[in-house]
Design an enzyme around this catalytic site. Sequence first.
Site, short mmCIF file in Angstrom:
data_model
loop_
_atom_site.label_atom_id
_atom_site.label_comp_id
_atom_site.label_asym_id
_atom_site.label_seq_id
_atom_site.Cartn_x
_atom_site.Cartn_y
_atom_site.Cartn_z
N ASN A 12 0.86 -1.19 0.00
CA ASN A 12 0.00 0.00 0.00
C ASN A 12 0.89 1.24 0.00
O ASN A 12 1.47 1.58 1.03
CB ASN A 12 -0.90 -0.04 1.25
CG ASN A 12 -1.77 1.20 1.37
OD1 ASN A 12 -1.82 2.03 0.46
ND2 ASN A 12 -2.46 1.32 2.50
N LYS A 14 0.08 4.21 -0.23
CA LYS A 14 -0.58 5.38 0.39
C LYS A 14 -0.36 6.61 -0.50
O LYS A 14 -0.31 6.49 -1.72
CB LYS A 14 -0.09 5.57 1.83
CG LYS A 14 -0.20 4.26 2.64
CD LYS A 14 -0.03 4.43 4.11
CE LYS A 14 -0.17 3.08 4.81
NZ LYS A 14 -0.12 3.13 6.25
N HIS A 97 -9.55 0.95 5.09
CA HIS A 97 -8.22 1.14 5.67
C HIS A 97 -8.32 2.07 6.87
O HIS A 97 -9.12 3.01 6.89
CB HIS A 97 -7.25 1.73 4.63
CG HIS A 97 -5.85 1.69 5.13
ND1 HIS A 97 -5.34 2.67 5.95
CD2 HIS A 97 -4.87 0.76 5.00
CE1 HIS A 97 -4.09 2.35 6.28
NE2 HIS A 97 -3.79 1.20 5.72
N GLU A 99 -6.66 4.49 7.89
CA GLU A 99 -6.52 5.94 7.65
C GLU A 99 -7.81 6.51 7.09
O GLU A 99 -8.15 7.67 7.32
CB GLU A 99 -5.32 6.19 6.74
CG GLU A 99 -4.01 6.04 7.53
CD GLU A 99 -2.91 5.31 6.79
OE1 GLU A 99 -2.90 5.31 5.55
OE2 GLU A 99 -2.05 4.72 7.48
N GLU A 169 -5.05 -4.88 10.80
CA GLU A 169 -4.03 -3.85 10.93
C GLU A 169 -4.29 -3.05 12.21
O GLU A 169 -5.09 -2.12 12.20
CB GLU A 169 -4.07 -2.90 9.73
CG GLU A 169 -3.82 -3.55 8.40
CD GLU A 169 -3.35 -2.53 7.37
OE1 GLU A 169 -2.19 -2.60 6.98
OE2 GLU A 169 -4.15 -1.66 6.97
N GLY A 175 2.73 2.44 10.74
CA GLY A 175 3.66 3.54 10.54
C GLY A 175 4.40 3.97 11.80
O GLY A 175 5.05 5.01 11.83
N SER A 215 3.70 -1.99 10.38
CA SER A 215 5.16 -2.05 10.55
C SER A 215 5.74 -3.43 10.24
O SER A 215 6.68 -3.87 10.91
CB SER A 215 5.56 -1.58 11.95
OG SER A 215 5.16 -0.23 12.14
#
Length: 257
Positions: A12, A14, A97, A99, A169, A175, A215
């Site tokens: 991904n 992003k 996702h 985010e 996730e 991140g 991560s």
Amino acid sequence: MTQQRTPFVGGNWKMNTNASQGISLIDALQDGLKGDLVEVTVYPPFVYLREIAARCEGSDMLIGAQDCWHEPCGAFTGEISTGMLKDCPVQSVLTGHSERRHVIGETDELVNLKTKAALADGLVTVLCVGETLEQRENGQTDAVNESQIRAGLAGVGKDELDKVVIAYEPVWAIGTGKTATPDDAQDAHANIRALIAQMYDQRASEAIRIIYGGSMKPGNANELMAMPDIDGGLIGGASLTAEDFLAIVQAGATQAV
Ligand code: 13P
């Protein structure tokens, strides 16, 4: 993971790369892929999808989008339909996702509409779920996963499940350089698999791929993917470097044999 499930490794990107970086990255990935028994899909930004898809024609690399809209067309300024994605062409899409849930504010209902639209258009749909740090500290990991999966897959039939991948996730691991321990991730994955058995049946639960994101790096991919219910990874930061991403694909390949 068990042998009957093909490992799935997704990259991904992003909101990263520009046009030339995206092309260099995809070329390096294609050069490095060894035709292993791993399903590899990269998720570049929308605006580069067409060019990248053209570059990947005939290769083993699959291309996906990071999001979609659930209506086929109309007055939805800024949105991209699943039909438009298929035109690129892409084969896969991410829904829910973290985010999009936590930064953009997508609800479970919207994630469900997008998931159903993507599946109706035959796209491999990676439904992303996971708990925040606060939810984890309150012992709510499994409850959050359950409610996001029940809501995300509402109305999705058993016959469509072969196109569904679930990405666990944990939000606090994305991140941040913090990774769930293999045992913690395995617990969450096993509970997700049991939930799929409850919602559908045992066979569906054994067939569905549940991948870990947060991560994942070359240094921890092997031990995570060696867990029985971890069928691959959804990679953010490490998918932007061909060497790292290919090393993670390789870790997936080790589990396929
Ligand atoms: P990182 O690998 O950068 O933690 O991102 C994970 C992720 O969000 C993949 O979708």
